[in-house]
Motif scaffolding. Sequence first.
Motif, short mmCIF file in Angstrom:
data_model
loop_
_atom_site.label_atom_id
_atom_site.label_comp_id
_atom_site.label_asym_id
_atom_site.label_seq_id
_atom_site.Cartn_x
_atom_site.Cartn_y
_atom_site.Cartn_z
N GLY A 194 -8.62 145.59 63.33
CA GLY A 194 -7.59 144.69 63.82
C GLY A 194 -6.81 145.37 64.93
N ILE A 195 -6.63 144.69 66.07
CA ILE A 195 -5.93 145.29 67.20
C ILE A 195 -4.75 144.40 67.60
CG2 ILE A 195 -7.99 146.46 68.05
CD1 ILE A 195 -8.27 144.25 70.14
N PHE A 196 -3.93 144.91 68.50
CA PHE A 196 -2.74 144.18 68.96
C PHE A 196 -2.36 144.68 70.35
CE2 PHE A 196 -1.49 148.06 66.94
CZ PHE A 196 -0.40 148.52 67.67
N PRO A 197 -1.61 143.90 71.13
CA PRO A 197 -1.17 144.36 72.45
C PRO A 197 -0.29 145.60 72.31
CG PRO A 197 -0.84 141.99 72.21
CD PRO A 197 -1.17 142.52 70.85
N CYS A 198 -0.48 146.56 73.20
CA CYS A 198 0.23 147.84 73.04
C CYS A 198 0.54 148.44 74.40
CB CYS A 198 -0.66 148.78 72.22
SG CYS A 198 0.10 150.35 71.77
N ILE A 199 1.83 148.54 74.73
CA ILE A 199 2.25 149.19 75.98
C ILE A 199 3.22 150.32 75.65
CG2 ILE A 199 1.95 147.10 77.37
CD1 ILE A 199 4.98 146.72 77.30
N THR A 200 3.36 151.24 76.58
CA THR A 200 4.28 152.35 76.38
C THR A 200 4.93 152.72 77.71
OG1 THR A 200 4.53 154.56 75.42
CG2 THR A 200 2.57 154.17 76.78
N PHE A 201 5.96 153.54 77.64
CA PHE A 201 6.69 153.99 78.82
C PHE A 201 6.73 155.52 78.83
CE2 PHE A 201 8.22 149.87 77.53
CZ PHE A 201 8.31 149.15 78.71
N ASN A 202 6.92 156.10 79.99
CA ASN A 202 6.96 157.56 80.11
C ASN A 202 8.36 158.11 79.88
OD1 ASN A 202 7.99 156.52 82.53
ND2 ASN A 202 7.33 158.30 83.71
N VAL A 203 9.06 157.53 78.93
CA VAL A 203 10.39 158.01 78.53
C VAL A 203 10.39 158.14 77.01
CG1 VAL A 203 11.60 157.01 80.51
CG2 VAL A 203 11.27 155.63 78.45
N PRO A 204 11.30 158.94 76.46
CA PRO A 204 11.28 159.18 75.01
C PRO A 204 11.51 157.91 74.20
CG PRO A 204 12.67 160.78 76.14
CD PRO A 204 12.34 159.72 77.14
N ARG A 205 10.87 157.87 73.05
CA ARG A 205 11.07 156.76 72.12
C ARG A 205 12.13 157.14 71.09
NH1 ARG A 205 8.60 152.41 70.15
NH2 ARG A 205 6.64 152.64 71.27
N VAL A 206 12.95 156.19 70.71
CA VAL A 206 13.94 156.43 69.66
C VAL A 206 13.20 156.50 68.32
CG1 VAL A 206 15.97 155.52 68.47
CG2 VAL A 206 15.72 155.21 70.95
N GLU A 207 13.38 157.58 67.60
CA GLU A 207 12.68 157.76 66.33
C GLU A 207 13.19 156.80 65.27
OE1 GLU A 207 12.50 161.73 64.90
OE2 GLU A 207 11.41 162.49 66.64
N THR A 208 12.28 156.39 64.38
CA THR A 208 12.62 155.51 63.28
C THR A 208 12.13 156.14 61.99
OG1 THR A 208 10.54 154.25 63.26
CG2 THR A 208 12.24 153.56 64.84
N SER A 209 12.34 155.46 60.88
CA SER A 209 11.90 155.96 59.58
C SER A 209 10.38 156.04 59.47
CB SER A 209 12.45 155.08 58.45
OG SER A 209 12.01 153.74 58.61
N LEU A 210 9.67 155.30 60.35
CA LEU A 210 8.21 155.30 60.32
C LEU A 210 7.60 156.39 61.20
CD1 LEU A 210 7.51 151.45 60.50
CD2 LEU A 210 7.49 152.92 58.47
N THR A 211 8.42 157.06 62.01
CA THR A 211 7.90 158.09 62.91
C THR A 211 7.18 159.22 62.18
OG1 THR A 211 9.63 157.60 64.55
CG2 THR A 211 8.51 159.73 64.73
N PRO A 212 7.74 159.78 61.09
CA PRO A 212 7.02 160.85 60.37
C PRO A 212 5.64 160.42 59.88
CG PRO A 212 9.32 160.78 59.68
CD PRO A 212 9.08 159.55 60.51
N GLN A 213 5.50 159.18 59.44
CA GLN A 213 4.21 158.69 58.97
C GLN A 213 3.21 158.64 60.11
OE1 GLN A 213 4.29 154.93 56.87
NE2 GLN A 213 2.08 154.66 57.05
N ALA A 214 3.65 158.19 61.27
CA ALA A 214 2.76 158.13 62.43
C ALA A 214 2.33 159.54 62.85
CB ALA A 214 3.46 157.43 63.60
N GLU A 215 3.24 160.50 62.81
CA GLU A 215 2.90 161.87 63.17
C GLU A 215 1.91 162.46 62.17
OE1 GLU A 215 6.72 163.72 63.31
OE2 GLU A 215 7.06 163.19 65.41
N LYS A 216 2.07 162.12 60.91
CA LYS A 216 1.15 162.62 59.88
C LYS A 216 -0.25 162.04 60.09
CE LYS A 216 0.50 162.80 54.86
NZ LYS A 216 1.06 162.40 53.53
N ASN A 217 -0.32 160.81 60.55
CA ASN A 217 -1.60 160.15 60.77
C ASN A 217 -2.28 160.59 62.06
OD1 ASN A 217 -1.01 158.73 58.46
ND2 ASN A 217 -0.52 156.83 59.50
#
Length: 202
Positions: free
Chosen positions: A59-82
């Motif tokens: 399953g996919i979804f539209p995904c864009i990003t910027f070359n500036v820092p992202r504000v961390e959320t409670s889900l950030t550690p899980q993404a880093e672990k993955n």
Amino acid sequence: SICTPGQIVVLPATGLIPALEQQTLTIQYLPGVPEAFTRSFQIQVAHFEPDTIVLTGEGIFPCITFNVPRVETSLTPQAEKNTPAEGDATDTASDERVLQLERETQRVFIKEFALQHPENLHSKAKRIRPVIPEFLLDFGHTVYGLVTSNAVTLRNIGHTSVSFSTQRSALQNTGFSVDLGDKVKSLPGAPEFESLQFNVRF
């Protein structure tokens, strides 16, 4: 017909095929969440042992990003672990991991949102739209009366082209302005991962 997330729909489910003829089966599958999947179903002819058909995909979804820092959320550690670090320490490997981490951060967020709002899949009313975690563009100290400008690069890191619009009304009476067009159509994703640059002024 409306698919239930995670369930395979085969049409027709039963039938009779005359000798030397053929039948086309339509297979429908709604992932429901952005992740890889493996599912299977069986086709049985007369009294013979059923044949198993395996479906794989993602399953996919539209995904864009910027070359500036992202504000961390409670889900950030899980993404880093993955997103484990690669053994290669080159700049190319480092840049690739940053992109992988960004994709995974958004994937984890979208998956969490989809699980919390399953009614979005079939609702005929106005759907609730996910708002991805924010990015932070820090202008630092600025001199009063002087216009400061920062260049920002937007990149499509998803599998499909994306179209989007900007909400300039949010910048009214803030002193900020952007030179990005009101609408951007079909910015290519994989494998080119196209980008565009715009300026933010204050």
